[in-house]
Design a protein around this motif. Structure first.
Motif, PDB file in Angstrom:
ATOM      1  N   ASN A 124       0.822  -1.209   0.000  1.00  0.00           N
ATOM      2  CA  ASN A 124       0.000   0.000   0.000  1.00  0.00           C
ATOM      3  C   ASN A 124       0.858   1.262   0.000  1.00  0.00           C
ATOM      4  OD1 ASN A 124      -2.220  -1.677   0.128  1.00  0.00           O
ATOM      5  ND2 ASN A 124      -2.497  -1.464   2.331  1.00  0.00           N
ATOM      6  N   ASP A 125       1.940   1.226   0.774  1.00  0.00           N
ATOM      7  CA  ASP A 125       2.821   2.395   0.852  1.00  0.00           C
ATOM      8  C   ASP A 125       3.480   2.678  -0.503  1.00  0.00           C
ATOM      9  OD1 ASP A 125       2.233   2.735   3.500  1.00  0.00           O
ATOM     10  OD2 ASP A 125       4.046   1.747   4.254  1.00  0.00           O
ATOM     11  N   ALA A 126       3.867   1.606  -1.216  1.00  0.00           N
ATOM     12  CA  ALA A 126       4.490   1.784  -2.530  1.00  0.00           C
ATOM     13  C   ALA A 126       3.509   2.435  -3.500  1.00  0.00           C
ATOM     14  CB  ALA A 126       4.966   0.447  -3.072  1.00  0.00           C
ATOM     15  N   LEU A 127       2.257   2.018  -3.448  1.00  0.00           N
ATOM     16  CA  LEU A 127       1.245   2.631  -4.310  1.00  0.00           C
ATOM     17  C   LEU A 127       1.034   4.099  -3.967  1.00  0.00           C
ATOM     18  CD1 LEU A 127      -1.561  -0.084  -4.659  1.00  0.00           C
ATOM     19  CD2 LEU A 127      -0.105   0.828  -6.466  1.00  0.00           C
ATOM     20  N   LYS A 128       0.997   4.411  -2.675  1.00  0.00           N
ATOM     21  CA  LYS A 128       0.798   5.806  -2.263  1.00  0.00           C
ATOM     22  C   LYS A 128       1.944   6.693  -2.735  1.00  0.00           C
ATOM     23  CE  LYS A 128      -1.956   4.718   1.851  1.00  0.00           C
ATOM     24  NZ  LYS A 128      -1.971   4.674   3.336  1.00  0.00           N
ATOM     25  N   LEU A 129       3.154   6.154  -2.712  1.00  0.00           N
ATOM     26  CA  LEU A 129       4.309   6.937  -3.152  1.00  0.00           C
ATOM     27  C   LEU A 129       4.155   7.405  -4.592  1.00  0.00           C
ATOM     28  CD1 LEU A 129       7.463   5.090  -1.730  1.00  0.00           C
ATOM     29  CD2 LEU A 129       6.752   7.435  -1.239  1.00  0.00           C
ATOM     30  N   VAL A 130       3.527   6.582  -5.434  1.00  0.00           N
ATOM     31  CA  VAL A 130       3.393   6.929  -6.850  1.00  0.00           C
ATOM     32  C   VAL A 130       2.036   7.566  -7.167  1.00  0.00           C
ATOM     33  CG1 VAL A 130       5.036   5.157  -7.527  1.00  0.00           C
ATOM     34  CG2 VAL A 130       2.590   4.606  -7.500  1.00  0.00           C
ATOM     35  N   GLY A 131       1.256   7.846  -6.142  1.00  0.00           N
ATOM     36  CA  GLY A 131       0.002   8.556  -6.350  1.00  0.00           C
ATOM     37  C   GLY A 131      -1.201   7.693  -6.642  1.00  0.00           C
ATOM     38  N   LYS A 151       3.007   4.074 -13.304  1.00  0.00           N
ATOM     39  CA  LYS A 151       3.043   4.279 -11.856  1.00  0.00           C
ATOM     40  C   LYS A 151       3.140   2.950 -11.109  1.00  0.00           C
ATOM     41  CE  LYS A 151       0.481   8.660 -11.957  1.00  0.00           C
ATOM     42  NZ  LYS A 151      -0.750   9.373 -11.530  1.00  0.00           N
ATOM     43  N   VAL A 152       2.401   1.939 -11.578  1.00  0.00           N
ATOM     44  CA  VAL A 152       2.485   0.618 -10.954  1.00  0.00           C
ATOM     45  C   VAL A 152       3.877   0.031 -11.128  1.00  0.00           C
ATOM     46  CG1 VAL A 152       1.656  -1.772 -11.076  1.00  0.00           C
ATOM     47  CG2 VAL A 152       0.021   0.120 -11.080  1.00  0.00           C
ATOM     48  N   ALA A 153       4.450   0.184 -12.314  1.00  0.00           N
ATOM     49  CA  ALA A 153       5.803  -0.319 -12.556  1.00  0.00           C
ATOM     50  C   ALA A 153       6.807   0.354 -11.626  1.00  0.00           C
ATOM     51  CB  ALA A 153       6.185  -0.095 -14.018  1.00  0.00           C
ATOM     52  N   LEU A 154       6.629   1.655 -11.398  1.00  0.00           N
ATOM     53  CA  LEU A 154       7.513   2.363 -10.474  1.00  0.00           C
ATOM     54  C   LEU A 154       7.312   1.867  -9.044  1.00  0.00           C
ATOM     55  CD1 LEU A 154       9.602   4.495  -9.834  1.00  0.00           C
ATOM     56  CD2 LEU A 154       7.798   6.229  -9.886  1.00  0.00           C
ATOM     57  N   ALA A 155       6.064   1.624  -8.659  1.00  0.00           N
ATOM     58  CA  ALA A 155       5.779   1.081  -7.322  1.00  0.00           C
ATOM     59  C   ALA A 155       6.446  -0.282  -7.144  1.00  0.00           C
ATOM     60  CB  ALA A 155       4.274   0.967  -7.101  1.00  0.00           C
ATOM     61  N   CYS A 156       6.405  -1.106  -8.194  1.00  0.00           N
ATOM     62  CA  CYS A 156       7.044  -2.429  -8.151  1.00  0.00           C
ATOM     63  C   CYS A 156       8.547  -2.310  -7.947  1.00  0.00           C
ATOM     64  CB  CYS A 156       6.774  -3.195  -9.442  1.00  0.00           C
ATOM     65  SG  CYS A 156       5.071  -3.738  -9.649  1.00  0.00           S
ATOM     66  N   ASP A 181       4.127  15.839  -9.466  1.00  0.00           N
ATOM     67  CA  ASP A 181       4.200  14.827  -8.401  1.00  0.00           C
ATOM     68  C   ASP A 181       5.496  14.037  -8.495  1.00  0.00           C
ATOM     69  OD1 ASP A 181       1.704  15.597  -7.487  1.00  0.00           O
ATOM     70  OD2 ASP A 181       0.626  13.984  -8.516  1.00  0.00           O
ATOM     71  N   LEU A 182       5.900  13.703  -9.723  1.00  0.00           N
ATOM     72  CA  LEU A 182       7.138  12.954  -9.919  1.00  0.00           C
ATOM     73  C   LEU A 182       8.351  13.772  -9.485  1.00  0.00           C
ATOM     74  CD1 LEU A 182       8.531  10.390 -11.015  1.00  0.00           C
ATOM     75  CD2 LEU A 182       8.577  11.495 -13.270  1.00  0.00           C
ATOM     76  N   LEU A 183       8.351  15.056  -9.784  1.00  0.00           N
ATOM     77  CA  LEU A 183       9.446  15.921  -9.343  1.00  0.00           C
ATOM     78  C   LEU A 183       9.598  15.871  -7.832  1.00  0.00           C
ATOM     79  CD1 LEU A 183       8.879  19.104 -11.556  1.00  0.00           C
ATOM     80  CD2 LEU A 183      10.896  17.630 -11.611  1.00  0.00           C
ATOM     81  N   ARG A 184       8.470  15.966  -7.129  1.00  0.00           N
ATOM     82  CA  ARG A 184       8.521  15.937  -5.664  1.00  0.00           C
ATOM     83  C   ARG A 184       9.039  14.591  -5.165  1.00  0.00           C
ATOM     84  NH1 ARG A 184       3.871  19.289  -6.288  1.00  0.00           N
ATOM     85  NH2 ARG A 184       2.482  17.491  -6.467  1.00  0.00           N
ATOM     86  N   LEU A 185       8.551  13.500  -5.771  1.00  0.00           N
ATOM     87  CA  LEU A 185       8.976  12.169  -5.343  1.00  0.00           C
ATOM     88  C   LEU A 185      10.467  11.963  -5.573  1.00  0.00           C
ATOM     89  CD1 LEU A 185       8.502   9.276  -4.403  1.00  0.00           C
ATOM     90  CD2 LEU A 185       7.758   8.707  -6.742  1.00  0.00           C
ATOM     91  N   PHE A 206      11.509  18.502 -18.527  1.00  0.00           N
ATOM     92  CA  PHE A 206      11.508  17.870 -17.215  1.00  0.00           C
ATOM     93  C   PHE A 206      12.920  17.782 -16.653  1.00  0.00           C
ATOM     94  CE2 PHE A 206      11.588  14.291 -14.283  1.00  0.00           C
ATOM     95  CZ  PHE A 206      10.470  14.527 -13.501  1.00  0.00           C
ATOM     96  N   CYS A 207      13.853  17.325 -17.473  1.00  0.00           N
ATOM     97  CA  CYS A 207      15.229  17.129 -16.998  1.00  0.00           C
ATOM     98  C   CYS A 207      15.878  18.444 -16.581  1.00  0.00           C
ATOM     99  CB  CYS A 207      16.059  16.440 -18.072  1.00  0.00           C
ATOM    100  SG  CYS A 207      15.533  14.736 -18.422  1.00  0.00           S
ATOM    101  N   TYR A 208      15.514  19.534 -17.243  1.00  0.00           N
ATOM    102  CA  TYR A 208      16.075  20.840 -16.903  1.00  0.00           C
ATOM    103  C   TYR A 208      15.689  21.252 -15.481  1.00  0.00           C
ATOM    104  CZ  TYR A 208      17.316  25.805 -17.470  1.00  0.00           C
ATOM    105  OH  TYR A 208      17.867  27.059 -17.333  1.00  0.00           O
ATOM    106  N   GLN A 209      14.519  20.805 -15.042  1.00  0.00           N
ATOM    107  CA  GLN A 209      14.045  21.194 -13.718  1.00  0.00           C
ATOM    108  C   GLN A 209      14.755  20.461 -12.587  1.00  0.00           C
ATOM    109  OE1 GLN A 209       9.621  21.791 -13.262  1.00  0.00           O
ATOM    110  NE2 GLN A 209       9.594  20.808 -15.256  1.00  0.00           N
ATOM    111  N   ILE A 210      15.246  19.273 -12.845  1.00  0.00           N
ATOM    112  CA  ILE A 210      15.615  18.408 -11.724  1.00  0.00           C
ATOM    113  C   ILE A 210      17.020  17.817 -11.785  1.00  0.00           C
ATOM    114  CG2 ILE A 210      14.742  16.245 -12.720  1.00  0.00           C
ATOM    115  CD1 ILE A 210      13.493  15.723  -9.889  1.00  0.00           C
ATOM    116  N   SER A 211      17.684  17.847 -12.912  1.00  0.00           N
ATOM    117  CA  SER A 211      18.947  17.119 -13.059  1.00  0.00           C
ATOM    118  C   SER A 211      20.094  17.758 -12.274  1.00  0.00           C
ATOM    119  CB  SER A 211      19.348  17.052 -14.540  1.00  0.00           C
ATOM    120  OG  SER A 211      18.347  16.449 -15.307  1.00  0.00           O
ATOM    121  N   ASP A 212      20.902  16.910 -11.656  1.00  0.00           N
ATOM    122  CA  ASP A 212      22.166  17.360 -11.074  1.00  0.00           C
ATOM    123  C   ASP A 212      23.270  17.326 -12.123  1.00  0.00           C
ATOM    124  OD1 ASP A 212      21.275  17.724  -8.333  1.00  0.00           O
ATOM    125  OD2 ASP A 212      21.070  15.551  -8.272  1.00  0.00           O
ATOM    126  N   LYS A 213      23.190  16.351 -13.017  1.00  0.00           N
ATOM    127  CA  LYS A 213      24.150  16.265 -14.108  1.00  0.00           C
ATOM    128  C   LYS A 213      23.441  15.736 -15.341  1.00  0.00           C
ATOM    129  CE  LYS A 213      28.841  14.906 -15.393  1.00  0.00           C
ATOM    130  NZ  LYS A 213      30.129  14.319 -14.950  1.00  0.00           N
TER     131      LYS A 213
END
Length: 279
Positions: A124-131, A151-156, A181-185, A206-213
């Motif tokens: 249940n927690d894994a599902l909640k993490l992905v919304g 989202k399910v694949a990410l939870a898995c 939501d993904l950015l926050r996660l 998307f990558c411009y917002q979050i990438s370190d490298k």
């Protein structure tokens, strides 16, 4: 977990008329946790990087080191242990599913990788993490729409707590809200849990917002690497058939008209900057 590509090449159908080079002597190293984006147009070799890290394929030449494991064509002992450390969400999430319900799919991931805490609460927690919520537990993952399947694949993947998380074209078809939501996660996974996150993507916005490298790929090779500011190089991105991030284009156009606006990766920060610098 350290990742090192040492002149790794990957060629399919070698020594046949259908021979094709997918990656050509790729070298890079990832030492610290963080968010690393491998960005390239279609057929640039992005997916092969994930496949090599997860040891789904072996390099034709060179080698790939993932922590204490080496992928160089020889048999990898305890390969499931490697794959439990390097979680991989495929470009096509349906390729990952083998069970008839979401619940069994997530449970299977824990059982397969012998994760020590396999309680129902963790599913249940894994599902909640992905919304997603508990209403998805008894649904067939193969019948979900593409976004929910991702989202399910990410939870898995998250459920067995890998050190490395590889996402292949994950943002494709996601809504603005889903991407937020993904950015926050991803930020939580990096900052709180010290994960190494690898994005294989053509989504420069998307990558411009979050990438370190960032590593830019073109025609089987890495053509440039650096921090996210390399995504402000319009000439280079256009040359390798990548979209210039929209927020970069906006700032550049404003500056061409005589304004002095700094580059921002977040639209709210940009609005504040425009108000401060222009008005």
């Amino acid at each position: 977990m350290e990742i090192v590509f040492d002149k790794a090449s990957f060629v399919i159908n070698k020594n046949t008329p259908l021979e094709k080079t997918i990656l050509n002597e790729i070298s890079f190293d990832i030492v610290d946790s963080g968010i690393y984006s491998f960005i390239g147009a279609s057929n640039s070799g992005k997916t092969a990087i994930g496949d090599l890290i997860n040891a789904l394929v072996s390099p034709t030449s060179g080698k790939v080191k993932i922590g204490r494991y080496t992928n160089d064509g020889r048999k990898i002992r305890c390969i499931n242990k490697l794959r439990s450390e390097a979680g991989y969400v495929f470009k096509n999430p349906y390729d990952m599913f083998i069970n008839k319900t979401v619940k069994k799919e997530i449970e299977y991931a824990m059982i397969h990788f012998k994760y020590k805490n396999s309680s129902p609460m963790r599913v249940n927690d894994a599902l909640k993490l992905v919304g997603l919520d508990e209403s998805y537990l008894e649904l067939n993952p193969l019948e979900l729409n593409l976004v929910d399947a991702k989202k399910v694949a990410l939870a898995c993947t998250l459920v067995y707590n890998p050190s490395i998380i590889i996402l292949d074209e994950y943002t494709t078809c996601l809504s603005h809200e889903d991407k937020s939501d993904l950015l926050r996660l991803l930020r939580v996974l990096k900052n709180k849990f010290r994960k190494t996150i690898i994005l294989l993507s053509k989504d420069t916005n998307f990558c411009y917002q979050i990438s370190d490298k960032v590593f830019l790929l073109n025609l089987t090779k890495i053509v440039r690497s650096g921090d996210k500011t390399i995504l402000e190089d319009e000439e280079l991105l256009k040359k390798i058939n990548l979209e210039v991030p929209k927020i970069v284009t906006f700032v550049n156009e404003c500056n061409k008209k005589g304004h002095e606006i700094h580059h921002y990766t977040n639209i709210l920060d940009l609005i504040k900057g425009v108000y401060r610098d222009v008005f």
